[in-house]
Write a protein that holds these residues in place. Structure first.
Motif, PDB file in Angstrom:
ATOM      1  N   PRO A 144      61.657  27.919  24.563  1.00  0.00           N
ATOM      2  CA  PRO A 144      60.256  28.250  24.282  1.00  0.00           C
ATOM      3  C   PRO A 144      59.358  27.099  24.715  1.00  0.00           C
ATOM      4  O   PRO A 144      59.829  26.007  25.054  1.00  0.00           O
ATOM      5  N   LEU A 145      58.053  27.317  24.676  1.00  0.00           N
ATOM      6  CA  LEU A 145      57.103  26.372  25.253  1.00  0.00           C
ATOM      7  C   LEU A 145      57.191  24.994  24.617  1.00  0.00           C
ATOM      8  O   LEU A 145      57.231  24.854  23.387  1.00  0.00           O
ATOM      9  N   SER A 146      57.192  23.969  25.466  1.00  0.00           N
ATOM     10  CA  SER A 146      56.968  22.612  24.986  1.00  0.00           C
ATOM     11  C   SER A 146      55.502  22.484  24.577  1.00  0.00           C
ATOM     12  O   SER A 146      54.684  23.376  24.852  1.00  0.00           O
ATOM     13  N   PHE A 147      55.142  21.383  23.941  1.00  0.00           N
ATOM     14  CA  PHE A 147      53.742  21.190  23.567  1.00  0.00           C
ATOM     15  C   PHE A 147      52.865  21.138  24.806  1.00  0.00           C
ATOM     16  O   PHE A 147      51.763  21.699  24.835  1.00  0.00           O
ATOM     17  N   ARG A 148      53.328  20.513  25.873  1.00  0.00           N
ATOM     18  CA  ARG A 148      52.566  20.456  27.127  1.00  0.00           C
ATOM     19  C   ARG A 148      52.358  21.865  27.687  1.00  0.00           C
ATOM     20  O   ARG A 148      51.255  22.233  28.098  1.00  0.00           O
ATOM     21  N   GLU A 149      53.414  22.681  27.699  1.00  0.00           N
ATOM     22  CA  GLU A 149      53.293  24.052  28.195  1.00  0.00           C
ATOM     23  C   GLU A 149      52.394  24.885  27.283  1.00  0.00           C
ATOM     24  O   GLU A 149      51.621  25.727  27.756  1.00  0.00           O
ATOM     25  N   TYR A 150      52.515  24.663  25.992  1.00  0.00           N
ATOM     26  CA  TYR A 150      51.666  25.370  25.030  1.00  0.00           C
ATOM     27  C   TYR A 150      50.191  25.148  25.346  1.00  0.00           C
ATOM     28  O   TYR A 150      49.382  26.092  25.329  1.00  0.00           O
ATOM     29  N   LEU A 151      49.809  23.924  25.662  1.00  0.00           N
ATOM     30  CA  LEU A 151      48.408  23.631  25.978  1.00  0.00           C
ATOM     31  C   LEU A 151      47.964  24.380  27.239  1.00  0.00           C
ATOM     32  O   LEU A 151      46.824  24.846  27.323  1.00  0.00           O
ATOM     33  N   VAL A 152      48.855  24.504  28.219  1.00  0.00           N
ATOM     34  CA  VAL A 152      48.532  25.263  29.429  1.00  0.00           C
ATOM     35  C   VAL A 152      48.297  26.728  29.083  1.00  0.00           C
ATOM     36  O   VAL A 152      47.352  27.365  29.570  1.00  0.00           O
ATOM     37  N   PHE A 153      49.149  27.292  28.233  1.00  0.00           N
ATOM     38  CA  PHE A 153      48.977  28.684  27.814  1.00  0.00           C
ATOM     39  C   PHE A 153      47.676  28.862  27.045  1.00  0.00           C
ATOM     40  O   PHE A 153      46.957  29.846  27.246  1.00  0.00           O
ATOM     41  N   ARG A 154      47.368  27.940  26.164  1.00  0.00           N
ATOM     42  CA  ARG A 154      46.115  28.030  25.406  1.00  0.00           C
ATOM     43  C   ARG A 154      44.911  27.976  26.338  1.00  0.00           C
ATOM     44  O   ARG A 154      43.941  28.712  26.153  1.00  0.00           O
ATOM     45  N   GLN A 155      44.978  27.122  27.340  1.00  0.00           N
ATOM     46  CA  GLN A 155      43.873  27.008  28.292  1.00  0.00           C
ATOM     47  C   GLN A 155      43.734  28.287  29.109  1.00  0.00           C
ATOM     48  O   GLN A 155      42.618  28.704  29.453  1.00  0.00           O
ATOM     49  N   THR A 156      44.845  28.935  29.401  1.00  0.00           N
ATOM     50  CA  THR A 156      44.836  30.140  30.229  1.00  0.00           C
ATOM     51  C   THR A 156      44.382  31.372  29.452  1.00  0.00           C
ATOM     52  O   THR A 156      43.619  32.199  29.963  1.00  0.00           O
ATOM     53  N   PHE A 157      44.823  31.501  28.193  1.00  0.00           N
ATOM     54  CA  PHE A 157      44.646  32.761  27.473  1.00  0.00           C
ATOM     55  C   PHE A 157      43.649  32.705  26.318  1.00  0.00           C
ATOM     56  O   PHE A 157      43.444  33.715  25.642  1.00  0.00           O
ATOM     57  N   SER A 158      43.028  31.565  26.074  1.00  0.00           N
ATOM     58  CA  SER A 158      42.089  31.493  24.952  1.00  0.00           C
ATOM     59  C   SER A 158      40.881  30.665  25.345  1.00  0.00           C
ATOM     60  O   SER A 158      40.866  29.984  26.365  1.00  0.00           O
ATOM     61  N   ALA A 159      39.888  30.711  24.469  1.00  0.00           N
ATOM     62  CA  ALA A 159      38.679  29.907  24.685  1.00  0.00           C
ATOM     63  C   ALA A 159      38.698  28.677  23.793  1.00  0.00           C
ATOM     64  O   ALA A 159      37.653  28.110  23.475  1.00  0.00           O
ATOM     65  N   ALA A 160      39.864  28.247  23.396  1.00  0.00           N
ATOM     66  CA  ALA A 160      39.983  27.121  22.475  1.00  0.00           C
ATOM     67  C   ALA A 160      39.489  25.838  23.117  1.00  0.00           C
ATOM     68  O   ALA A 160      39.622  25.632  24.333  1.00  0.00           O
ATOM     69  N   ASN A 161      38.930  24.976  22.304  1.00  0.00           N
ATOM     70  CA  ASN A 161      38.501  23.651  22.743  1.00  0.00           C
ATOM     71  C   ASN A 161      39.708  22.721  22.662  1.00  0.00           C
ATOM     72  O   ASN A 161      40.095  22.279  21.577  1.00  0.00           O
ATOM     73  N   LEU A 162      40.297  22.425  23.807  1.00  0.00           N
ATOM     74  CA  LEU A 162      41.529  21.652  23.824  1.00  0.00           C
ATOM     75  C   LEU A 162      41.284  20.156  23.715  1.00  0.00           C
ATOM     76  O   LEU A 162      42.213  19.359  23.813  1.00  0.00           O
ATOM     77  N   ASP A 163      40.023  19.757  23.519  1.00  0.00           N
ATOM     78  CA  ASP A 163      39.730  18.338  23.338  1.00  0.00           C
ATOM     79  C   ASP A 163      40.290  17.825  22.014  1.00  0.00           C
ATOM     80  O   ASP A 163      40.511  16.624  21.851  1.00  0.00           O
ATOM     81  N   HIS A 164      40.483  18.734  21.067  1.00  0.00           N
ATOM     82  CA  HIS A 164      40.979  18.339  19.756  1.00  0.00           C
ATOM     83  C   HIS A 164      42.507  18.465  19.745  1.00  0.00           C
ATOM     84  O   HIS A 164      43.068  19.442  19.254  1.00  0.00           O
ATOM     85  N   ALA A 165      43.173  17.446  20.297  1.00  0.00           N
ATOM     86  CA  ALA A 165      44.624  17.499  20.461  1.00  0.00           C
ATOM     87  C   ALA A 165      45.344  17.596  19.117  1.00  0.00           C
ATOM     88  O   ALA A 165      46.353  18.303  18.993  1.00  0.00           O
ATOM     89  N   ASP A 166      44.833  16.913  18.091  1.00  0.00           N
ATOM     90  CA  ASP A 166      45.500  16.957  16.787  1.00  0.00           C
ATOM     91  C   ASP A 166      45.457  18.370  16.202  1.00  0.00           C
ATOM     92  O   ASP A 166      46.437  18.835  15.607  1.00  0.00           O
TER      93      ASP A 166
END
Length: 407
Positions: A144-166
């Motif tokens: 399953p997705l690593s944390f790095r891959e998870y962030l790519v999926f979030r960037q692709t499929f959501s409007a989440a603000n990924l600046d808040h890494a925590d």
């Protein structure tokens, strides 16, 4: 449908395109194996291969139920593919096809088939398959997705603000890395429901049915015990004793069989202890981790009590993704959470939610300080202020460690 690249896996697979070996992708159900084969098809077409030379079938689909025998599938491939020249065959969840090992061997013998198969059970490489194609396959474990891959999926499929890494790590901590969970705007309740569906279907299709386990209730209780104790050492006899305290009787031999079946389906993984002084594996009180840590919270909900085990689970899985063999270190009376070995590389890791107290700091650092060699040593935490280096022991935030290019 958007298919997100998973470059670490594709790089490994692409190195074997047109090589005379079967490419075997194994891993927990719904970890992304099918989508990787979609990406392989894209790569083949980009290389100029005509689509009529490519067949991609998924045997999880009822659409292909009529092909679920070696003979029927072989007839279909003969009709669907050109009679001469190279062809490319990609078969998803191949274990659903009766006598599939013979078919794989036959396709290899013809010398013109570039073959890719996936499966959700480690038995894929045992028994007859190893006999038929010994030395002619390469295995690629898909997680399953690593944390790095998870962030790519979030960037692709959501409007989440990924600046808040925590905040994103907190979400990853709760929901895990099954790709499908992060491809739709699920709230946490719906996401947990989806993870439970994956878990239950895995138990039924890849464990209970395949292993012909009759006492489904006891099996599910043993599975729940193992997952509830992620990161805690336990033995089969301890599980049997616990069940006895619940007025349920099961032998420790049966528990061992149940745990082995769960491991074959990648639901859990057994991690042995290693004596760093004696340089030997220890046979007692092994730890078990879960194929995706999201299963823990889906089954039991989030709790501070389970947090240390879930954090360990995340770090263990990251080490496995990066190709390390992982054991639990034992040095005198102290424990090192993880000893990772990859060729000549060795890394020692302690994982804790925090080392804010002096007692915790001494405990986590003390085990590492007792190791005399100069290999990298880490203490990984959720503490907001990290970055120190105490006698060669590096203090890092877990999320930063997961996103680092090199350990």
């Amino acid at each position: 449908m958007i298919v997100v690249d998973r470059p670490d896996y594709l790089k490994r697979i692409e190195a074997f395109i047109d090589a005379p070996v079967v490419k075997v992708l194994t891993g927990l159900r719904r970890s992304g194996k099918s989508r990787l084969l979609d990406l392989v098809v894209e790569r083949l077409i980009e290389r100029g291969i005509d689509s009529d030379r490519i067949v991609h079938l998924n045997f999880d689909s009822l659409e292909h139920a009529s092909l679920a025998s070696a003979e029927a599938l072989n007839d279909h491939l003969k009709k669907a593919l050109p009679a001469t020249g190279p062809v490319y065959v990609l078969l998803d969840e191949i274990q659903e096809v009766a006598n599939w090992e013979r078919l794989i061997n036959s396709l290899l013998v013809d010398g013109r088939t570039d073959l890719y198969i996936t499966g959700s059970n480690s038995r894929l490489l045992s028994g007859e398959l190893a006999t038929y194609i010994a030395g002619r396959f390469v295995t690629i474990d898909v997680w399953p997705l690593s944390f790095r891959e998870y962030l790519v999926f979030r960037q692709t499929f959501s409007a989440a603000n990924l600046d808040h890494a925590d905040a994103e790590f907190a979400r990853y901590l709760r929901l895990g890395g099954f790709p499908g969970v992060h491809m739709l705007p699920f709230d946490e309740t719906d996401a947990r429901s989806m993870i439970m569906d994956i878990y239950r279907s895995t138990l039924v299709r890849d464990v209970l049915t395949r292993n012909r386990i009759r006492d489904a209730d006891m099996f599910e209780r043993v599975a729940a015990f193992a997952i509830d104790n992620v990161g805690n050492p336990f033995s089969a006899r301890r599980v049997a004793d616990f069940m006895k305290s619940q007025r349920r009787s099961v032998s420790h031999e049966t528990v061992l069989n149940y745990l082995a079946a769960l491991e074959e389906a990648f639901v859990i993984a057994r991690v042995p202890r290693y004596d760093l002084h004696g340089k030997s594996l220890l046979a007692t009180d092994e730890k078990h981790f879960v194929g995706d840590h999201g299963i823990v919270n889906a089954l039991f909900g989030y709790s501070d009590q389970r947090l240390p085990g879930v954090l360990e689970n995340i770090v263990w899985a990251e080490l496995k993704r990066r190709g390390y063999d992982v054991t639990i270190g034992r040095i005198g009376g102290a424990e090192v959470d993880f000893v990772g070995r990859r060729a000549e590389d060795v890394v020692y890791i302690q994982v804790a939610a925090t080392i804010a107290s002096e007692e915790t700091y001494r405990r986590e650092h003390g085990s590492l300080q007792a190791i005399a060699d100069n290999h990298p040593k880490y203490v990984l935490t959720l503490d907001p202020i990290t970055g120190g280096n105490d006698n060669g022991i590096r203090h890092r935030k877990i999320a930063d460690f997961l996103l680092a290019d090199e350990i």
